[in-house]
Design a protein around this motif. Structure first.
Motif, PDB file in Angstrom:
ATOM      1  N   LEU A 129      -3.897  -7.617  -3.443  1.00 27.18           N
ATOM      2  CA  LEU A 129      -2.710  -7.214  -3.364  1.00 27.18           C
ATOM      3  C   LEU A 129      -3.274  -5.815  -3.987  1.00 27.18           C
ATOM      4  N   ILE A 176      -0.947  -2.033  -5.080  1.00 29.86           N
ATOM      5  CA  ILE A 176       0.510  -3.059  -5.193  1.00 29.86           C
ATOM      6  C   ILE A 176       0.812  -3.374  -6.247  1.00 29.86           C
ATOM      7  N   PRO A 193      -2.722  -4.494   2.730  1.00 29.70           N
ATOM      8  CA  PRO A 193      -1.858  -3.707   2.923  1.00 29.70           C
ATOM      9  C   PRO A 193      -1.683  -2.476   4.251  1.00 29.70           C
ATOM     10  N   THR A 194      -0.401  -2.275   4.621  1.00 26.94           N
ATOM     11  CA  THR A 194      -0.362  -1.142   5.668  1.00 26.94           C
ATOM     12  C   THR A 194       1.018  -0.521   5.738  1.00 26.94           C
ATOM     13  N   ASN A 215       4.094  -0.963   8.508  1.00 25.78           N
ATOM     14  CA  ASN A 215       4.761  -2.818   7.717  1.00 25.78           C
ATOM     15  C   ASN A 215       5.719  -2.506   8.282  1.00 25.78           C
ATOM     16  N   ASN A 237       6.935  -0.221  -3.324  1.00 22.80           N
ATOM     17  CA  ASN A 237       6.000  -0.374  -2.647  1.00 22.80           C
ATOM     18  C   ASN A 237       5.483  -1.727  -2.329  1.00 22.80           C
ATOM     19  N   ASP A 290       4.795  -2.180   1.955  1.00 21.18           N
ATOM     20  CA  ASP A 290       4.024  -1.898   2.310  1.00 21.18           C
ATOM     21  C   ASP A 290       2.714  -3.685   1.922  1.00 21.18           C
ATOM     22  N   ILE A 291       3.593  -4.983   1.277  1.00 24.13           N
ATOM     23  CA  ILE A 291       2.375  -5.569   1.968  1.00 24.13           C
ATOM     24  C   ILE A 291       3.628  -7.074   2.374  1.00 24.13           C
TER      25      ILE A 291
END
Ligand code: MN
Length: 221
Positions: free
Chosen positions: A41, A44, A112-113, A116, A206, A209-210
């Motif tokens: 991860l 992040i 992570p994107t 997302n 943050n 994103d995950i």
């Protein structure tokens, strides 16, 4: 109460395979397996944070839960039953923290994107109850900043199916209130201090994103 517990149990067993992680002694709760590598991860959440948070903090909650449940009238109950029925106190605190953390670590994707976002039923429900994903993000981030001290901010589903944001102090959990926890942000400092120091807002921002939205959706009733 019996109906409520049955519904809750069914849900927890459906949305979290880790809720049923057990071995030879059925009365004990056993540590789940982290569903990704500790470094997966980053940046992040760093490997160091995962190793302390999962490996030390969650382990301690699990150990305390097992020790406090043993030889009590709650020995042999499932985690969900203990959360629904235990009085306020150390056993409930640790049970809540076990459930909160198991769901927390399960909800992340190691890829992570940017952009997302939820899709399908969960996206429809977010649109209906919050007027869109951007509004949900804004409201959850605001709730995370507004929570004074330690606790959790959850996207949860009420028994009637509606989604809502629930702020929980310390180890409390929406499951205690008969709601289904879908997505949780841990705002205890131990969740972010090594990586973000006092910057709780940046950490929470943050996390979007995950998030594994397939996991979050699978927890819906
Ligand atoms: Mn934590």
């Amino acid at each position: 109460m019996i109906t409520f517990c049955a519904i809750l149990l069914l849900n927890l067993n459906t949305f979290s395979t880790m809720d049923t992680t057990r071995c030879s002694n059925p009365a004990e709760y056993h540590m789940p397996t982290l569903p990704y590598q500790s470094y997966a991860l980053a940046p992040i959440i760093s490997a160091e944070t995962i190793e302390f948070h999962f490996g030390k903090h969650l382990q301690t909650y699990v150990d305390n839960y097992n020790r406090l449940a043993k030889d009590s009238r709650f020995e042999g109950m499932t985690l969900s039953e203990v959360i629904a029925n235990a009085p306020e106190g150390p056993l409930l605190n640790n049970a809540g923290q076990v459930l909160n953390h198991v769901l927390y670590f399960e909800q992340f994707t190691p890829y992570p994107t940017k952009n997302n976002a939820p899709t399908g039923n969960i996206a429809d429900a977010i649109e209906f109850d919050f007027g869109g994903f951007d509004n949900l993000k804004k409201q959850m981030e605001e709730a995370s900043l507004a929570l004074f001290g330690s606790g959790w901010v959850w996207l949860a589903q009420e028994e009637n199916g509606r989604l809502r944001i629930v702020s929980c102090k310390n180890g409390d959990t929406p499951a205690r209130k008969g709601m289904t926890p879908l997505l949780g942000f841990d705002v205890w400092e131990h969740a972010y201090y090594l990586d973000y120091q006092n910057r709780r807002a940046e950490h929470i921002h943050n996390l979007w994103d995950i998030i594994d939205w397939n996991i979050v959706q699978s927890r819906m009733r």
